[in-house]
Design a protein around this motif. Structure first.
Motif, short mmCIF file in Angstrom:
data_model
loop_
_atom_site.label_atom_id
_atom_site.label_comp_id
_atom_site.label_asym_id
_atom_site.label_seq_id
_atom_site.Cartn_x
_atom_site.Cartn_y
_atom_site.Cartn_z
N ALA A 43 0.85 -1.19 0.00
CA ALA A 43 0.00 0.00 0.00
C ALA A 43 0.88 1.24 0.00
N ARG A 44 0.49 2.21 -0.78
CA ARG A 44 1.18 3.49 -0.80
C ARG A 44 0.16 4.53 -0.34
N VAL A 45 0.54 5.39 0.58
CA VAL A 45 -0.37 6.41 1.10
C VAL A 45 0.14 7.77 0.66
N ARG A 46 -0.75 8.57 0.13
CA ARG A 46 -0.42 9.90 -0.36
C ARG A 46 -1.32 10.90 0.36
N THR A 47 -0.76 12.02 0.79
CA THR A 47 -1.54 13.07 1.42
C THR A 47 -1.69 14.23 0.44
N VAL A 48 -2.92 14.68 0.26
CA VAL A 48 -3.20 15.80 -0.64
C VAL A 48 -3.88 16.90 0.15
N ARG A 49 -3.78 18.12 -0.36
CA ARG A 49 -4.33 19.29 0.35
C ARG A 49 -5.45 19.91 -0.47
N TYR A 50 -6.51 20.30 0.23
CA TYR A 50 -7.65 20.98 -0.37
C TYR A 50 -7.84 22.32 0.34
N GLU A 51 -8.01 23.39 -0.43
CA GLU A 51 -8.22 24.73 0.11
C GLU A 51 -9.70 25.08 0.02
N ARG A 52 -10.23 25.71 1.08
CA ARG A 52 -11.65 26.11 1.12
C ARG A 52 -11.89 27.32 0.24
N ASP A 53 -13.03 27.32 -0.48
CA ASP A 53 -13.46 28.50 -1.22
C ASP A 53 -13.79 29.61 -0.24
N THR A 54 -13.82 30.84 -0.73
CA THR A 54 -14.10 31.98 0.15
C THR A 54 -15.58 32.11 0.50
N ALA A 55 -16.46 31.48 -0.27
CA ALA A 55 -17.90 31.54 0.00
C ALA A 55 -18.54 30.22 -0.43
N PRO A 56 -19.63 29.84 0.24
CA PRO A 56 -20.30 28.59 -0.14
C PRO A 56 -21.08 28.75 -1.44
N ILE A 57 -21.35 27.63 -2.06
CA ILE A 57 -22.26 27.60 -3.21
C ILE A 57 -23.53 26.94 -2.68
N GLY A 58 -24.54 27.74 -2.45
CA GLY A 58 -25.74 27.25 -1.77
C GLY A 58 -25.35 26.88 -0.35
N PRO A 59 -25.83 25.75 0.16
CA PRO A 59 -25.48 25.36 1.52
C PRO A 59 -24.15 24.60 1.62
N THR A 60 -23.51 24.33 0.48
CA THR A 60 -22.31 23.49 0.45
C THR A 60 -21.05 24.31 0.27
N TRP A 61 -20.05 24.03 1.10
CA TRP A 61 -18.73 24.63 0.95
C TRP A 61 -17.89 23.72 0.08
N HIS A 62 -17.10 24.30 -0.81
CA HIS A 62 -16.21 23.51 -1.66
C HIS A 62 -14.77 23.67 -1.21
N TYR A 63 -14.07 22.55 -1.21
CA TYR A 63 -12.63 22.53 -0.96
C TYR A 63 -11.96 22.07 -2.25
N ARG A 64 -11.07 22.90 -2.79
CA ARG A 64 -10.45 22.64 -4.08
C ARG A 64 -9.05 22.06 -3.93
N TYR A 65 -8.76 21.11 -4.79
CA TYR A 65 -7.48 20.40 -4.81
C TYR A 65 -6.34 21.35 -5.13
N GLU A 66 -5.29 21.28 -4.34
CA GLU A 66 -4.07 22.08 -4.56
C GLU A 66 -2.94 21.12 -4.91
N GLU A 67 -2.67 20.93 -6.19
CA GLU A 67 -1.68 19.93 -6.58
C GLU A 67 -0.24 20.38 -6.40
N ASN A 68 0.02 21.65 -6.19
CA ASN A 68 1.38 22.14 -6.04
C ASN A 68 1.88 22.04 -4.61
N ARG A 69 1.14 21.49 -3.71
CA ARG A 69 1.55 21.43 -2.30
C ARG A 69 2.15 20.09 -1.97
#
Length: 69
Positions: A43-69
């Protein structure tokens, strides 16, 4: 009251979870661990980072993938 979040991009794309907190308590970034099984059964484990958007879209908050981290 739970807050709904959705991951956008990367290995967690489209996954939704609810966090038991208020919107004000949401962290600015989340780290996710992606366990990847290889053909030789190691098994190989990889940790990835997601950044929160500044405002929700409707009731849902989005966290976007940051591939440069």
């Amino acid at each position: 009251m739970p807050v709904d979040i959705e991951f956008v991009g990367g290995p967690m794309d489209g996954r939704r979870v609810s966090l038991d907190c208020t919107p004000e308590q949401l962290p600015p970034a989340l780290k996710a661990t992606d366990r990847i099984e290889r053909a030789d059964l190691e098994a190989r484990v990889r940790t990835v980072r997601y950044e929160r958007d500044t405002a929700p879209i409707g009731p849902t908050w989005h966290y976007r993938y940051e591939e440069n981290r």
